[in-house]
Write a protein that holds these residues in place. Structure first.
Motif, mmCIF file in Angstrom:
data_model
loop_
_atom_site.group_PDB
_atom_site.id
_atom_site.type_symbol
_atom_site.label_atom_id
_atom_site.label_comp_id
_atom_site.label_asym_id
_atom_site.label_seq_id
_atom_site.Cartn_x
_atom_site.Cartn_y
_atom_site.Cartn_z
ATOM 1 N N ALA A 29 0.831 -1.206 0.000
ATOM 2 C CA ALA A 29 0.000 0.000 0.000
ATOM 3 C C ALA A 29 0.867 1.258 0.000
ATOM 4 O O ALA A 29 0.534 2.253 -0.638
ATOM 5 C CB ALA A 29 -0.923 0.006 1.203
ATOM 6 N N VAL A 30 1.978 1.206 0.729
ATOM 7 C CA VAL A 30 2.891 2.349 0.778
ATOM 8 C C VAL A 30 4.308 1.812 0.604
ATOM 9 O O VAL A 30 4.702 0.840 1.246
ATOM 10 C CB VAL A 30 2.774 3.112 2.115
ATOM 11 N N GLU A 31 5.076 2.449 -0.297
ATOM 12 C CA GLU A 31 6.392 1.942 -0.637
ATOM 13 C C GLU A 31 7.454 2.974 -0.307
ATOM 14 O O GLU A 31 7.475 4.053 -0.891
ATOM 15 C CB GLU A 31 6.407 1.644 -2.144
ATOM 16 N N LYS A 32 8.297 2.671 0.647
ATOM 17 C CA LYS A 32 9.470 3.494 0.964
ATOM 18 C C LYS A 32 9.137 4.984 1.024
ATOM 19 O O LYS A 32 9.715 5.791 0.298
ATOM 20 C CB LYS A 32 10.569 3.269 -0.093
ATOM 21 N N ALA A 33 8.215 5.342 1.860
ATOM 22 C CA ALA A 33 7.862 6.751 1.984
ATOM 23 C C ALA A 33 8.800 7.432 2.975
ATOM 24 O O ALA A 33 8.963 6.962 4.102
ATOM 25 C CB ALA A 33 6.418 6.884 2.462
ATOM 26 N N SER A 34 9.435 8.498 2.529
ATOM 27 C CA SER A 34 10.296 9.290 3.409
ATOM 28 C C SER A 34 9.948 10.756 3.242
ATOM 29 O O SER A 34 10.041 11.281 2.135
ATOM 30 C CB SER A 34 11.770 9.098 3.050
ATOM 31 N N PHE A 35 9.518 11.375 4.296
ATOM 32 C CA PHE A 35 9.275 12.813 4.255
ATOM 33 C C PHE A 35 9.159 13.346 5.667
ATOM 34 O O PHE A 35 9.055 12.590 6.633
ATOM 35 C CB PHE A 35 8.023 13.154 3.432
ATOM 36 N N GLU A 36 9.204 14.665 5.772
ATOM 37 C CA GLU A 36 9.070 15.305 7.079
ATOM 38 C C GLU A 36 7.925 16.304 7.024
ATOM 39 O O GLU A 36 7.611 16.830 5.968
ATOM 40 C CB GLU A 36 10.369 16.046 7.441
ATOM 41 N N ILE A 37 7.314 16.509 8.166
ATOM 42 C CA ILE A 37 6.276 17.536 8.245
ATOM 43 C C ILE A 37 6.694 18.523 9.322
ATOM 44 O O ILE A 37 7.050 18.126 10.438
ATOM 45 C CB ILE A 37 4.901 16.920 8.596
ATOM 46 N N GLY A 38 6.701 19.794 8.952
ATOM 47 C CA GLY A 38 7.160 20.817 9.883
ATOM 48 C C GLY A 38 6.100 21.172 10.908
ATOM 49 O O GLY A 38 4.913 20.931 10.711
ATOM 50 N N ARG A 39 6.537 21.748 12.017
ATOM 51 C CA ARG A 39 5.573 22.221 13.024
ATOM 52 C C ARG A 39 4.788 23.390 12.457
ATOM 53 O O ARG A 39 5.352 24.299 11.870
ATOM 54 C CB ARG A 39 6.319 22.644 14.283
ATOM 55 N N GLY A 40 3.483 23.321 12.627
ATOM 56 C CA GLY A 40 2.631 24.403 12.143
ATOM 57 C C GLY A 40 2.396 24.382 10.647
ATOM 58 O O GLY A 40 1.842 25.322 10.094
ATOM 59 N N GLU A 41 2.808 23.306 10.004
ATOM 60 C CA GLU A 41 2.627 23.235 8.560
ATOM 61 C C GLU A 41 1.259 22.652 8.203
ATOM 62 O O GLU A 41 0.720 21.827 8.930
ATOM 63 C CB GLU A 41 3.724 22.340 7.961
#
Lengths: 373, 265
Positions: A29-41
């Protein structure tokens, strides 16, 4: 662009996905997901159904456990941590309000589960009812409310614990167009007021692009592009994104050599064009390239003018508010889209079967980088 | 409605009238004769009399049977509803290999002929020294009634948005809290309906009780005893009361099982 630069500078993201994989049996369903989410974003995850966007959100909420990889939430690795031990409230597509409780009891629910005392519960719930302007419905049953009112109850219920992050799973998909736009501004303002992170899953480009600071585009479990709405719109990374957004014309071509006017001379199916040097910094003659020209940057001329371009015939038109999208077909069968104002089109006096010449300025071309990697 | 056929409609109404007649005429008859002073049920009717009700009121055997029935019925209703809820929730909540087999087994008892079930129960319970007591009737009726409770609660849970449970977890409710504050409140009407229905089934059940009850006979078993000894209008009086109590329970259950919108308002 500016928002993105700020996000990149942020050293302490609230969410960090590291090579996260989720499998259900044989299905990934999800393949090698890499990301960041910033505070307040305000981050939107967008894609068609089955692309893994909801699974990504559910992993963040703790409703699914990743098969591989790590998820950090507020600096803590949360793999295997139960959803009831996280503070990641979600607004559901079905809203999932409790039909056997009143509005007030629904809003108090999360506090009750956390053992907050009766009086404090009531006060905190009332504050959120007021904030969402639904105080007058506090004693009502859920099925006595309209769609928009239920929406507000769902938001109040999720926010009552004052979380650092709010997850939203297509919460507006059941609303009519007018209410949808109104709720979009409610959500945008709410997010700015509270200053907390919103992660918003949707299949709707207009929702994602109008509210989000950054958008993640997913397809078949893979992240295709992450960027601000402007970046994604003007500089789609690959063919999938360009096609998904739907308003760009895609051309496959080959570099012939340096152009007389600077940049590269390109041959494509139907003609030749020039691509600016900065779009192709490390190119060499003979290399294949895929580039796009967005529909609003296309120009139309009548045949016989000395303008060079691709010849095409009109297939039809579609009205989009103050503009129209003209659908064309070239002699080689490629379909093109050109967006123009009604005034401009009436000067050309087009009808189905009319022949036109399509051209564009070299600087409005964008090369798809993802195509060549 | 223009497209209704009068003849078919008429026949259907007649059909229903006959069905109701065959079901209720004997019961109504027994009710009428229970208030008749004559010794034998024959026409024309004698005088109005509550004599037979007075006689059963004073009959300690009837009271004993009634007490047994009540104890068994209430206990069975609680046990069967608990088991039924467990079975229904398992079905709602989990997917596992052999689930259809599990469901078939759980819902099997009502399909077994009661005489066979009664015999099997007697054979088993006497082997483990549990036959011939109130407990044995409770066990046997528990087995028979649980599937009814499970079916009723399962139907209710199937109407539940599966996101409700996940939403509760997501808002900090652990699995126990979610069971208590979301699943049970949602299933509450069905839980009460299951209590009443299983109680009614246990009240009326005769065959299995006859096999396993021994000396602690329930009312239906007692009635057979009366019938074998002597024909008395007292039977009509007991029958009328039993019918009234069963109907009350069934009607209560039906009221609870109305659509949620109706029960809300």
């Amino acid at each position: 662009m500016k928002v993105n630069a700020e996000m990149e500078q942020q050293s302490d993201p609230i969410v960090k996905f590291g090579n996260v994989v989720k499998r259900f049996g044989d299905f990934t369903a999800v393949e090698k997901a890499s990301f960041e989410i910033g505070r307040g974003e305000f981050l939107a995850i967008m894609g068609s159904s089955g692309c893994g966007k909801t699974t990504t959100l559910r992993m963040l909420a703790g409703l699914e456990d990743p098969s591989e990889g790590t998820i950090y939430l507020d600096g803590e690795k949360v793999n295997g941590k139960a959803t009831w031990d996280r503070d990641t409230p979600m607004v559901w597509q079905s809203l999932a309000l409790f039909p056997f409780l009143t509005v007030q009891e629904n809003v108090e629910f999360a506090l009750k589960m956390r053992g907050v005392g009766k009086e404090e519960r009531r006060q905190r719930a009332e504050k959120w009812l007021e904030k969402m302007q639904i105080t007058e419905f506090a004693g009502r049953n859920i099925n006595q409310l309209s769609g928009g009112q239920k929406q507000r109850v769902a938001l109040a219920r999720a926010l009552v614990t004052e979380p650092k992050i709010l997850l939203l799973d297509e919460p507006l998909s059941a609303l009519d167009a007018h209410l949808k736009v109104r709720m979009q501004s409610v959500l945008s303002n709410l997010q700015k007021d509270l200053g907390i992170t919103f992660v918003y899953v949707t299949h709707s480009m207009s929702e994602a692009f109008s509210m989000a600071d950054r958008v993640v585009i997913m397809s078949r479990g893979k992240i295709e592009q992450i960027g601000t709405p402007e970046e994604i719109y003007h500089e789609p990374y690959n063919r999938f994104v360009a096609e998904f957004l739907g308003s760009a014309n895609i051309f496959d071509g080959k570099i012939l050599g340096p152009a007389d006017t600077g940049g590269w001379q390109i041959a494509y199916d139907g003609g030749e064009t020039v691509l600016p040097q900065n779009e192709l910094p490390d190119a060499h003659p003979g290399q294949t390239v895929t580039f796009i020209v967005s529909a609003e940057n296309m120009r139309l001329s009548l045949p016989g003018s000395d303008q060079s371009g691709i010849e095409a015939s009109v297939v039809g038109e579609e009205f989009i508010g103050g503009t129209a999208m003209v659908f064309l077909e070239t002699t080689t069968g490629q379909e093109l889209k050109v967006q123009k104002s009604h005034d401009e089109l009436s000067l050309l006096n087009l009808h189905a079967g009319s022949r036109v010449v399509v051209h564009w300025a070299p600087e409005s071309c964008h090369v798809l980088i993802g195509e060549n990697v | 409605m223009g497209n209704e056929n009068r003849i078919i409609n008429g026949l259907l109404k007649l059909h229903i009238a006959f069905c109701l007649l065959f079901i209720f005429a004997p019961i109504a008859g027994s009710f009428v004769f229970s208030l008749n002073s004559d010794r034998f049920p024959s026409l024309p009717l004698g005088e109005f009399s509550t004599e037979w009700y007075r006689l059963i009121w004073e009959d300690s055997l009837v009271w004993q049977g009634f007490a047994n029935t009540l104890v068994v019925g209430v206990t069975v209703a609680i046990i069967a509803t608990l088991l039924g809820f467990g079975g229904a929730y398992t079905d709602f909540r989990y997917n596992f290999i052999g689930k259809s087999f599990y469901l078939a087994l759980a819902l099997l008892p009502p399909t077994i002929p009661v005489v066979i079930l009664g015999l099997a129960m007697l054979a088993f319970l006497s082997r483990v020294n549990l036959s011939g007591s109130t407990i044995s009737v409770i066990i046997a009726h528990g087995v028979m009634c649980s599937p009814f409770a499970m079916a009723i609660i399962r139907l209710r849970l199937s109407q539940m948005d599966p996101d409700l449970e996940a939403a509760s977890w997501n808002m900090g409710g652990n699995q126990w809290q979610t069971l208590c504050f979301v699943i049970i409140p949602f299933a509450k009407p069905a839980i009460f309906a299951a209590l009443f229905i299983t109680m009614a089934v246990s009240f009326d059940e005769f065959a299995v009780a006859w096999f396993v009850s021994g000396l602690n006979e329930t009312l239906p078993v007692k009635i057979l005893g009366f019938l074998q000894g002597q024909v008395s209008p007292r039977i009509n009086a007991i029958g009328s009361l039993a019918f009234l109590s069963s109907m009350t329970l069934i009607i209560l259950a039906q009221l609870l099982l109305r659509s949620p919108e109706e029960t809300k308002s």
